[in-house]
Design an enzyme around this catalytic site. Structure first.
Site, PDB file in Angstrom:
ATOM      1  CG  ASP A 360      -1.836   1.151   1.321  1.00  0.00           C
ATOM      2  OD1 ASP A 360      -2.345   1.566   0.267  1.00  0.00           O
ATOM      3  OD2 ASP A 360      -2.050   1.671   2.425  1.00  0.00           O
ATOM      4  CB  THR A 362      -1.929   6.373   2.304  1.00  0.00           C
ATOM      5  OG1 THR A 362      -2.108   6.958   1.019  1.00  0.00           O
ATOM      6  CG2 THR A 362      -2.132   7.408   3.390  1.00  0.00           C
ATOM      7  CG  PHE A 516      -9.168  17.137  -7.518  1.00  0.00           C
ATOM      8  CD1 PHE A 516      -8.153  17.751  -8.227  1.00  0.00           C
ATOM      9  CD2 PHE A 516      -9.203  15.745  -7.470  1.00  0.00           C
ATOM     10  CE1 PHE A 516      -7.181  16.995  -8.874  1.00  0.00           C
ATOM     11  CE2 PHE A 516      -8.237  14.985  -8.105  1.00  0.00           C
ATOM     12  CZ  PHE A 516      -7.227  15.616  -8.806  1.00  0.00           C
ATOM     13  CE  LYS A 521      -5.323  13.150 -14.726  1.00  0.00           C
ATOM     14  NZ  LYS A 521      -6.554  12.599 -15.304  1.00  0.00           N
ATOM     15  N   GLY A 650      -5.241   3.437  -3.365  1.00  0.00           N
ATOM     16  CA  GLY A 650      -6.508   4.056  -3.737  1.00  0.00           C
ATOM     17  C   GLY A 650      -6.358   5.518  -4.070  1.00  0.00           C
ATOM     18  CG  ASP A 651      -3.577   9.241  -3.026  1.00  0.00           C
ATOM     19  OD1 ASP A 651      -4.377  10.062  -3.517  1.00  0.00           O
ATOM     20  OD2 ASP A 651      -2.833   9.500  -2.069  1.00  0.00           O
ATOM     21  CE  LYS A 737      -5.126  -0.950  -2.219  1.00  0.00           C
ATOM     22  NZ  LYS A 737      -4.778  -0.354  -0.916  1.00  0.00           N
ATOM     23  CG  ASN A 760      -7.438   0.407   2.146  1.00  0.00           C
ATOM     24  OD1 ASN A 760      -6.871   0.517   3.232  1.00  0.00           O
ATOM     25  ND2 ASN A 760      -6.914   0.857   1.037  1.00  0.00           N
ATOM     26  CG  ASP A 761      -3.997  -1.837   2.787  1.00  0.00           C
ATOM     27  OD1 ASP A 761      -4.194  -1.560   1.587  1.00  0.00           O
ATOM     28  OD2 ASP A 761      -3.558  -1.025   3.608  1.00  0.00           O
TER      29      ASP A 761
END
Length: 967
Positions: A360, A362, A516, A521, A650-651, A737, A760-761
């Protein structure tokens, strides 16, 4: 921070319902209508809001554990052999010699599983027994629609780190008509229509309808009106209505069920066991053939198979399990990684066989703490060491760039100096205004409910102020403007205030905000300054999006490249002044576009783009995401060890690419291929062809494009991606993932490791062969005699498999090829481990040949030297066998540890001490004579000395790579 919640969809399930659910196929997920305060109107039955992480229940525990143990040939073999001793014609020894070791292994396994299961049950019970009415800094227990908040602006912030891995705070907005209601929400007649449960955590479609008004109120619902389970309310008190519970929540749908992980060592041993069993059968057939297949030859065949069962010693299974536990204990006690907890003792050896590491971003590679590093104005650039100069250019009275400077300033300063000061002030002002950041102040003494008085005396001191935002980049930019003198002190949905160095408050009315998105973007804001009435459109975004929007310049592209090479996250800031007529025309067209039924998004974007022309370029900012300690040397070490690293996050794409560069996941001289967004088979085909033409370049791909490629060209994509030195997958959902991990396992057959720090991981960690959450060798010999009776009976075999030889073999877990500091200095040594040569069929056959040679020497040597009684053969050969085993363990040791010496002498001592009590097997008068000693010594010397000589010659003329380093 508190949260009220209304449960309108959950109902308890009876035992019959549970049984029926098990028997029938998986229930189809459907859209639903949820009534506020009227659960009796809900006709459908929905899952109860409970967590269940247990593998077994009280009925399935024993069968389940036994199945997991005996589905492998090695354990099943031991069970069949042990059961065969209940058949009189096949019995060749005492029952306890077979059942005691097997029972020990099963008992240890079941106790270990029971402890883990009880812990899971206790954690589930603790979570499921919580009764919620308010949540104070706790996780939301179910998926909800946000109806009302105590915050005056109608919004609140939530933390989603356990859902999408991002620690940024997300702004959520309450449903408009319920936020304005002064009365109790239970007193109105309203319902929520929600789409069927789905995996996507970034989208939602629904409607809110209030029926007790004329006309009825209809309000559309989107992702900004939702509060997903496992997120945390970070500000204020909120009220919501539950729409999804239990296994239908987004967090559960994106969580894969835990699988029983099996190490590669176990699989390899399982294959070797089958080969040994085949050899047993062949030997048994040969024995029966030598007897001429006379008499009950089939019974004799089975008896020979049982007799040769010691070729596969059960001590192998015992030593393997104990060795794994020892390795797990060593990992937890390692002083270099304090606080490490090994959750399972079945796969620690997998850390030595890894080929792919999936990480991951973050919180794993980065700390998610931003630091403002660079401000570039085209002609001048400011870094961390010159940032204090900017404060000198910020007017203390808050005058704008358009105000006329004094005559003294005009005469004393050159024109260039004034221009730089004006541009710096405009740039800092734009950064302070163009964002979605909200300042928050801790409440001090609201006495007797006098809220207005408290607000009037609000403490705006720096120590009392914190910032909330959905992006840490924006928070850092606002903190930086505060450090240079322009401070954001207040903000709501319609206005914001800045404080100048002199303490003057500048107020701005927010006319429009353009948030955003991953497609645009960029984000923008239109504000009106109350003091002057000037209307200004500010915008900031990625250079690829802003390059065509700003006026022509000759420095933006070059400087963006320079900052990117430094690993900085860049934002281009621009502005455009609007007249009142221009804004009114835009607002009219914008509102009309928002009411469109068809192609609303495209029409709204077209209107906004009409403003985004010839904007004045103000500055370029560079922000660094602080990496975790020692990330760069660690990734370099892993790469040199032959481990391929993939980053799944996820970024946003730009952020992920930037971190890949700054962390040196992608080396400086390496090209990066950004996979273009694709939505169809044809587009995917063209982009894959373009990617195929690239060589030795890192790949960056978004989750949406990845899904399209895997749908149509799974094999081709994985084949190309595996050839890349590094892969970055951005905007990945938790399910994606886990899917990537599974694809690598299926297409490469290599071992994978997943590392992450958020909820989320979890799916990715569970899917990998070895999962990391941020929170040995077997030696055996075989001895047999060509008769269908066991040579060594009863305690001799139990003792040989346990106290006589187990401790030296087990002590091999302390052996080291090279010292730890040498392994870190030369990570290339790790590549030899991934090849699995230490347990290949070639190595296995070499050990079989050694066993055959030593078994023959021991047996025939004893027969040649045996005198008048058969018991002397047992005494001589068994003693030589024990000594040979101890010497062979010593032969395999590369680095001696004092515990190894203790194990060797302890085992020898146990054997010598037991001779006095084994009158049944040994003639004490014989074993104390010199003939016994010289015969045992001769046999042991002949069986071991040639192997020691071969080892010496091999190390001298063909030494392994690690021995070269040691010397």
């Amino acid at each position: 921070m508190c949260l009220h919640w209304i449960v309108s969809t959950s109902s308890p399930l009876s035992c019959c319902d549970c049984l029926a659910h098990i028997c029938r196929r998986k229930k189809e997920l459907k859209a639903r209508t949820v009534w506020l305060g009227s659960p009796e109107k809900c006709e459908e039955k929905y899952p109860k809001n409970g967590i269940k992480n247990q593998k077994y229940n009280i009925f399935t525990f024993v069968p389940g554990v036994l199945y997991q143990q005996f589905k492998f040939f090695l354990n099943l073999y031991f069970l069949v052999v042990a059961c065969s001793q209940f058949v009189p014609s096949l019995k060749i020894g005492y029952l306890y010699t077979y059942w005691a070791p097997l029972g020990f292994v099963l008992t240890v396994t079941m106790v270990r599983e029971a402890v883990d299961e009880v812990r899971r049950y206790q954690r589930d019970k603790e979570m499921n027994s919580q009764l919620y009415s308010k949540l104070t800094n706790q996780r939301i227990p179910a998926d909800m629609i946000f109806l009302r908040t105590s915050e005056k602006n109608g919004g609140c912030f939530i933390r989603t780190d356990q859902l999408d891995g991002e620690t940024d705070w997300k702004l959520k907005v309450a449903v408009g008509c319920t936020q304005r209601l002064p009365a109790d929400l239970f007193s109105i007649s309203a319902y929520v229509y929600a789409q069927k449960p789905q995996l996507d955590i970034h989208s939602f479609e629904g409607n809110f309808t209030r029926e007790d008004t004329d006309p009825q109120i209809h309000e559309s619902l989107s992702i900004e009106n939702t509060l997903w389970a496992s997120t945390v309310v970070a500000s204020g008190t909120v009220i919501g209505v539950v729409i999804y519970t239990g296994k239908e929540t987004r967090s559960v749908l994106n969580t894969s069920y835990a699988k029983n992980k099996v190490g590669l060592l176990d699989l390899e041993l399982n294959r070797l066991t089958k080969a040994l069993f085949l050899a047993q059968v062949v030997l048994s057939i040969v024995m029966v053939a030598l007897q001429g297949f006379v008499g009950p030859w089939l019974s004799n065949l089975c008896r020979f198979v049982v007799l040769f069962s010691y070729i596969i010693p059960i001590s192998l299974r015992v030593n393997l399990d104990m060795g794994k536990s020892a390795y797990g204990w060593m990992i937890m006690k390692d002083e270099n990684i304090p606080g490490t907890v090994v959750r399972t003792s079945t796969i620690p050896e997998e850390l030595g066989r890894l080929v792919y590491l999936l990480t991951d971003k973050t919180g794993t590679l980065t700390q998610n703490e931003m630091v403002f590093k660079r401000l570039h104005l085209g002609t001048v650039s400011y870094g961390t060491d010159t940032m204090d100069e900017i404060q000198n250019h910020i007017p203390s009275n808050g005058s704008t760039s358009g105000s006329t400077p004094s005559r003294k300033t005009q005469t004393s300063c050159p024109k260039v100096r004034k221009s730089v000061s004006s541009r710096i002030h405009e740039a800092v002002k734009a950064i302070a205004l163009c964002h979605n950041v909200t300042p928050v102040y801790e409440s001090h003494a609201i006495v007797n409910g006098e809220t207005e008085s408290a607000e009037a005396d609000q403490d705006y001191s720096d120590d009392n102020r914190t910032y909330q935002a959905s992006s840490p980049d924006e928070v850092e930019l606002v903190r930086w403007t505060e450090s240079v003198g322009l401070t954001l002190v207040n903000r709501d949905l319609n206005s914001l205030q800045l404080k100048t160095p002199s303490g003057q408050i500048l107020s701005f009315h927010i006319l429009q905000i353009f948030p955003f998105t991953s497609e645009s973007k960029r984000m923008g804001i239109i504000v009106r300054e109350e003091l002057t009435g000037d209307i200004t459109f500010y915008m900031k975004g990625a250079d690829v999006a802003m390059a065509s929007i700003v006026q022509y310049n000759d420095w933006l592209e070059e400087e963006c490249g320079n900052m990117a090479r430094e690993g900085l996250r860049t934002l281009v800031v621009a502005k455009k002044s609007l007249s009142e007529e221009q804004y009114q025309d835009f607002e009219s067209r914008y509102n009309q576009a928002k009411l469109s039924i068809h192609d609303r998004g495209l029409k709204v974007a077209a209107v906004v783009e009409s403003l985004e022309r010839e904007m004045e370029l103000l500055c370029l900012t560079g922000v660094e995401d602080q990496l975790q300690a020692d990330v760069r040397p660690t990734l370099e070490l892993l790469r040199n060890a032959g481990i391929k690293i993939w980053m799944l996050t996820g970024d946003k794409l730009e952020t992920a690419t930037c971190i890949a560069k700054s962390s040196h996941l992608v080396s400086r001289n390496q090209d990066i291929h950004v996979f273009k967004p694709v939505s169809s088979r044809g587009e995917a085909h063209l982009e894959l062809n373009a990617f195929r033409r690239k060589h030795d370049c890192a790949l960056v791909i978004s989750g949406d494009s990845l899904e399209v490629c895997l749908r149509y060209y799974e094999h081709e994509f994985v084949e190309l991606a595996c050839q890349c030195p590094a892969v970055v997958c951005c905007r990945c959902s938790p399910t994606q993932k886990a899917q990537i991990v599974t694809l690598l396992q299926q297409h490469t057959a290599n071992r994978t490791c997943a590392i992450g720090d958020g909820g989320n991981d979890v799916s990715m960690i569970q899917a990998a062969d070895c999962g990391i959450g941020i929170e040995g060798k077997a030696v055996f010999s075989s001895v047999f005699y060509f008769a269908s009776v066991p040579l060594y009976q009863g305690f001799l075999m139990v003792g040989y498999a346990t106290m006589y030889t187990m401790f030296p073999v087990f002590s091999l877990v302390l052996d080291q090829d090279v010292k730890p500091d040498m392994a870190l200095l030369y990570p290339e040594l790790y590549k030899d481990l991934t090849k699995g040569r230490s347990l290949s069929f070639k190595t296995f056959l070499i050990w079989v040949l050694i066993s055959v040679y030593q078994g023959g020497i021991l047996m025939y040597g004893a027969l040649v030297l045996f005198e008048s009684e058969f018991v002397h053969v047992v005494a001589i050969s068994f003693t030589a066998l024990v000594l040979t085993e101890l010497l062979m363990v010593a032969l395999t040791i590369r680095t001696w540890h004092w515990l190894m010496v203790v194990a060797e002498f302890f085992s020898l001592g146990c054997y010598l001490a037991s001779l006095a009590f084994l009158n049944e097997y040994f003639d004490l008068s014989f074993i104390t004579t010199w003939p016994f000693l010289w015969k045992v010594s001769s046999i042991t010397l002949v069986s071991c000395l040639p192997l020691y000589i071969i080892k010496y010659l091999k190390r001298k003329f063909s030494p392994p790579s690690y021995s070269k380093l040691s010397s």
